[in-house]
Each structure stands twice: as structure tokens, then as C-alpha cells.
Motif scaffolding. Structure first.
Motif, mmCIF file in Angstrom:
data_model
loop_
_atom_site.group_PDB
_atom_site.id
_atom_site.type_symbol
_atom_site.label_atom_id
_atom_site.label_comp_id
_atom_site.label_asym_id
_atom_site.label_seq_id
_atom_site.Cartn_x
_atom_site.Cartn_y
_atom_site.Cartn_z
ATOM 1 N N ASP A 206 35.560 38.927 46.945
ATOM 2 C CA ASP A 206 36.931 39.323 46.881
ATOM 3 C C ASP A 206 36.724 39.005 48.522
ATOM 4 O O ASP A 206 36.377 38.999 49.394
ATOM 5 C CB ASP A 206 36.181 40.908 46.288
ATOM 6 C CG ASP A 206 37.782 41.645 46.490
ATOM 7 O OD1 ASP A 206 38.745 41.448 47.097
ATOM 8 O OD2 ASP A 206 37.624 43.151 46.732
ATOM 9 N N GLY A 207 38.731 39.210 48.910
ATOM 10 C CA GLY A 207 38.635 39.300 50.224
ATOM 11 C C GLY A 207 40.862 38.939 50.371
ATOM 12 O O GLY A 207 41.543 39.088 49.800
ATOM 13 N N SER A 208 40.447 37.781 51.478
ATOM 14 C CA SER A 208 41.259 38.004 51.882
ATOM 15 C C SER A 208 42.447 37.284 51.000
ATOM 16 O O SER A 208 42.263 36.554 50.229
ATOM 17 C CB SER A 208 41.356 36.498 52.859
ATOM 18 O OG SER A 208 42.213 36.186 53.403
ATOM 19 N N GLU B 226 43.315 32.760 49.344
ATOM 20 C CA GLU B 226 43.587 32.802 47.938
ATOM 21 C C GLU B 226 43.917 31.171 47.289
ATOM 22 O O GLU B 226 43.124 30.676 46.529
ATOM 23 C CB GLU B 226 44.969 33.817 47.277
ATOM 24 C CG GLU B 226 45.267 33.808 46.069
ATOM 25 C CD GLU B 226 45.668 34.372 45.586
ATOM 26 O OE1 GLU B 226 46.607 34.197 44.138
ATOM 27 O OE2 GLU B 226 46.261 35.063 46.296
ATOM 28 N N GLU B 227 44.973 30.072 48.588
ATOM 29 C CA GLU B 227 45.215 28.861 47.727
ATOM 30 C C GLU B 227 43.544 28.295 47.816
ATOM 31 O O GLU B 227 43.086 27.466 46.512
ATOM 32 C CB GLU B 227 45.765 28.253 48.853
ATOM 33 C CG GLU B 227 47.107 28.751 47.974
ATOM 34 C CD GLU B 227 48.568 27.828 48.175
ATOM 35 O OE1 GLU B 227 47.986 26.795 49.485
ATOM 36 O OE2 GLU B 227 49.815 27.920 48.356
ATOM 37 N N LEU B 228 43.092 28.599 49.038
ATOM 38 C CA LEU B 228 41.575 27.473 49.249
ATOM 39 C C LEU B 228 40.845 27.767 47.893
ATOM 40 O O LEU B 228 40.168 27.194 47.194
ATOM 41 C CB LEU B 228 41.245 28.102 50.518
ATOM 42 C CG LEU B 228 39.682 27.458 51.095
ATOM 43 C CD1 LEU B 228 39.936 25.379 50.976
ATOM 44 C CD2 LEU B 228 38.562 28.084 52.032
ATOM 45 N N VAL B 229 40.768 29.218 47.761
ATOM 46 C CA VAL B 229 39.095 29.999 47.371
ATOM 47 C C VAL B 229 39.396 29.201 45.546
ATOM 48 O O VAL B 229 38.781 29.254 44.735
ATOM 49 C CB VAL B 229 39.446 31.177 46.737
ATOM 50 C CG1 VAL B 229 38.183 32.059 46.262
ATOM 51 C CG2 VAL B 229 38.694 32.276 48.453
ATOM 52 N N ASN B 230 41.387 29.842 44.946
ATOM 53 C CA ASN B 230 41.107 29.022 44.037
ATOM 54 C C ASN B 230 41.300 27.652 43.834
ATOM 55 O O ASN B 230 40.412 27.121 42.296
ATOM 56 C CB ASN B 230 43.227 29.764 43.398
ATOM 57 C CG ASN B 230 43.018 30.838 42.840
ATOM 58 O OD1 ASN B 230 42.215 31.761 42.542
ATOM 59 N ND2 ASN B 230 44.480 31.585 43.705
ATOM 60 N N GLY B 231 41.424 27.355 44.158
ATOM 61 C CA GLY B 231 41.161 25.361 44.035
ATOM 62 C C GLY B 231 39.557 24.851 44.276
ATOM 63 O O GLY B 231 39.022 24.310 44.193
ATOM 64 N N GLU C 205 34.867 33.738 40.441
ATOM 65 C CA GLU C 205 35.391 35.386 39.692
ATOM 66 C C GLU C 205 36.106 35.383 40.898
ATOM 67 O O GLU C 205 35.008 36.252 41.576
ATOM 68 C CB GLU C 205 34.932 35.078 38.667
ATOM 69 C CG GLU C 205 34.681 35.203 37.987
ATOM 70 C CD GLU C 205 34.295 36.879 36.553
ATOM 71 O OE1 GLU C 205 34.333 37.813 36.460
ATOM 72 O OE2 GLU C 205 34.187 36.046 35.089
ATOM 73 N N PRO C 206 37.353 35.297 41.504
ATOM 74 C CA PRO C 206 37.894 35.779 42.748
ATOM 75 C C PRO C 206 38.336 36.647 42.658
ATOM 76 O O PRO C 206 39.282 36.938 41.513
ATOM 77 C CB PRO C 206 38.313 33.972 43.264
ATOM 78 C CG PRO C 206 39.010 33.641 42.277
ATOM 79 C CD PRO C 206 38.538 34.106 41.230
ATOM 80 N N GLN C 207 38.349 37.491 43.463
ATOM 81 C CA GLN C 207 39.454 39.100 43.939
ATOM 82 C C GLN C 207 40.359 39.157 45.005
ATOM 83 O O GLN C 207 39.925 38.539 46.941
ATOM 84 C CB GLN C 207 39.258 40.430 43.497
ATOM 85 C CG GLN C 207 38.918 40.662 41.862
ATOM 86 C CD GLN C 207 38.502 42.173 42.056
ATOM 87 O OE1 GLN C 207 38.948 43.136 41.883
ATOM 88 N NE2 GLN C 207 37.110 41.922 41.904
ATOM 89 N N THR D 12 38.617 44.773 52.159
ATOM 90 C CA THR D 12 38.316 45.045 51.643
ATOM 91 C C THR D 12 37.374 44.089 50.389
ATOM 92 O O THR D 12 35.398 44.950 50.794
ATOM 93 C CB THR D 12 39.296 45.182 50.104
ATOM 94 O OG1 THR D 12 40.249 46.161 50.504
ATOM 95 C CG2 THR D 12 38.321 46.237 48.499
ATOM 96 N N GLY D 13 37.577 42.927 51.518
ATOM 97 C CA GLY D 13 36.285 41.564 51.046
ATOM 98 C C GLY D 13 35.140 41.736 51.210
ATOM 99 O O GLY D 13 33.370 41.987 50.840
ATOM 100 N N ILE D 14 35.124 42.317 52.905
ATOM 101 C CA ILE D 14 33.900 42.900 53.741
ATOM 102 C C ILE D 14 33.091 43.752 53.133
ATOM 103 O O ILE D 14 32.061 44.265 52.972
ATOM 104 C CB ILE D 14 34.005 43.067 55.323
ATOM 105 C CG1 ILE D 14 35.007 41.533 55.939
ATOM 106 C CG2 ILE D 14 32.793 43.239 56.048
ATOM 107 C CD1 ILE D 14 35.859 41.430 56.855
#
Length: 284
Positions: free
Chosen positions: A44-46, A50-55, A70-72, A78-80
Motif C-alpha cells: 500500500d502507498g504512493s 503506481e506504474e512501477l509497482v503495477n509493472g 496485490e498493491p493499493q 497511509t502506506g507507511i
């Protein structure tokens, strides 16, 4: 004949020992493989990441086919907090961790460096701002584009919400944490881009990767330096920040699945993935 029999016996024994050695080697080959690493890694977080994590979630399947990410994307703050509370495995932050967060046992794992691009509407004729001008714009001292060589038009100052890692890094680097003057506070990277696209006098700040395919906006130079991977790597573009994947405790203390995520990011394939999004792989 006795000597011959002894020689034959020695040969048979040596052959048997070699066979046992091969058997042991076969046993070693049955140790853990990439296919054996399975499970779900929650993040979860930044929104900037988003593009990096989805990639990453897609690319890692090529190496660890039974591993799922599984990212949010709810903001760095909030992620921290989520990883600190044990709600997720990894907290993604587009700013460095604060001392009080480190004191909670969080570890700052920097996976990439990113530039914070300053964007204006494509109709704006301003192509460069100094750091002092940028500070003056975001603190309200400069309120019209004509004051920095642009059209006679009011500046619409757009920023991120209070929990944003991009905002935290932007304000800390410029030293305006308690002096900002936003016309709009927006809760995602995409929404900032959309706001500048639709407002002729707008200015905003976003992750460099967010502008790669964006239309209707222009990234201005800062102190005469463009925001790109080269200037981030050599430090000449000063408005830059780390992309952090925070863990509760050291990476070595995490599950096998979480460790595999960092192993992948450190591999040639992982570093190529990072660079494909216009980010910079950090050096030791």
C-alpha cells in the motif's frame, strides 16, 4: 589371480562411491527453486509509484510464476502506517522515512530515484523557473505568470494532499513546509496532471514517470536543468526524491515471498524494469 581380484574389488568400490556422489548431487538439485516460492505480497502507498509497482506485479511472474503482488495506492503516509501496523507487507513511499517512522522499526529500502517534474499547461510560454521563483509561486509571493516572463494570467497553484509523499518531498526540498499557499489540493498524481491539462494558468508537481505519455502539459526546466534520468542520476536536477519500499524489520526478516520481491528488483531484469519507467537505479 589374488592381485587381479583385489584390483577388481577396488574398482567396484570406487565406482560405487562415485555413484553415491552423483546421488547426493541429485538430492541438492531438489532444493528450493523459483517455482517453489509462492504466496501473496501485499503493498500500500504512493500513487507516484503506481506504474512501477503495477509493472513489477506483472514482470515478476516471469521469474516467480507462483508469486502474486496485490498493491493499493492510497498515498505514502497511509502506506507507511499500514506496514507499521502490520496490515501490509510493504509500504510504498515516494519520500524518505521520517525519524519517528524509523523508530517504529521500519526499514527504508530505496529501490529507485525519481525526479519531481514541475508541469504547466501546454499553452504557457514559460519554459524555465529558478528555485527562488518556484518557492515564491508556492508561497503566494508571485501570483501572476507575467512576473516570471509569462502571460498576464493568474497562477493557479496545484498541490497534493497532506499525506502525499510527493508533497512531503517537494516542500522539504524547497523548505516551504509551513509556508505553502495552494489553490487546490488533489489526492492523486493523475488528478494533478488532469488539473494542469484543463487549466491554462495552472502549475503542479508530479513524478517524472507520470508525464511520459501525458498530453496538454509541459515540464519546465528548474534552474535551467531539464528533469530526466540523466540529470537525476548526476544530481544536477535538484528536485528529486527516493522511491522507498518500507518493511517492518530488515528484508532478511521478511517472508520468502517478500524477500523474492527485493531479489527481483536487484536483478538485471528488475533494474531494467526500473529504468524503463524513467527512474534511476540507486547506487550504493
Amino acid at each position: 589371480m589374488k592381485k587381479l581380484g583385489a584390483l577388481l574389488l577396488a574398482f567396484v568400490l570406487s565406482f560405487s562411491l562415485v555413484g553415491c556422489g552423483n546421488s547426493s548431487s541429485d538430492d541438492d538439485s531438489s532444493s528450493t527453486t523459483n517455482e517453489d516460492i509462492s504466496g501473496t505480497v501485499t503493498m500500500d502507498g504512493s500513487t507516484s509509484m503506481e506504474e512501477l509497482v503495477n509493472g513489477l506485479a506483472e514482470a515478476i511472474k516471469e521469474v516467480y510464476p507462483n508469486l502474486t503482488i496485490e498493491p493499493q495506492f492510497t498515498g505514502s503516509g497511509t502506506g507507511i502506517q499500514s506496514v507499521a501496523d502490520g496490515k501490509v507487507d510493504i509500504g510504498n513511499s515516494s519520500r524518505a522515512l521520517k525519524d519517528e517512522e524509523l523508530e517504529e522499526g521500519l526499514v527504508e529500502n530505496i529501490v529507485a530515484l525519481d525526479g519531481i517534474a514541475i508541469i504547466v499547461n501546454e499553452e504557457n510560454t514559460v519554459t524555465n523557473l529558478t528555485s527562488d521563483q518556484l518557492v515564491a509561486i508556492y508561497t503566494g509571493e508571485i501570483s501572476n505568470w507575467s512576473e516570471v516572463g509569462g502571460p498576464d494570467e493568474a497562477i493557479v497553484v496545484i498541490g497534493r494532499e497532506a499525506s502525499s509523499g510527493t508533497r512531503g518531498a517537494f516542500e522539504e526540498i524547497l523548505g516551504i513546509e509551513d509556508e505553502y499557499n495552494y489553490a487546490q489540493e488533489i489526492n492523486s498524481t493523475g488528478a494533478v496532471v488532469a488539473g494542469v491539462q484543463s487549466t491554462a494558468g495552472a502549475i503542479g508537481y508530479v513524478s517524472l514517470e507520470a508525464i511520459s505519455d501525458a498530453t496538454g502539459i509541459v515540464a519546465v526546466q528548474l534552474d535551467g536543468v531539464e528533469c530526466n534520468a540523466t540529470t537525476i542520476a548526476d544530481g544536477s536536477y535538484t528536485l528529486q526524491r527516493p522511491f522507498v519500499m518500507a518493511t517492518k524489520g530488515e528484508i532478511s526478516e521478511q517472508s520468502e515471498a517478500v524477500q523474492a520481491v527485493f531479489t527481483y528488483l536487484e536483478s538485471d531484469a528488475g533494474q531494467e524494469l526500473i529504468e524503463s519507467f524513467g527512474l534511476v537505479v540507486p547506487t550504493e
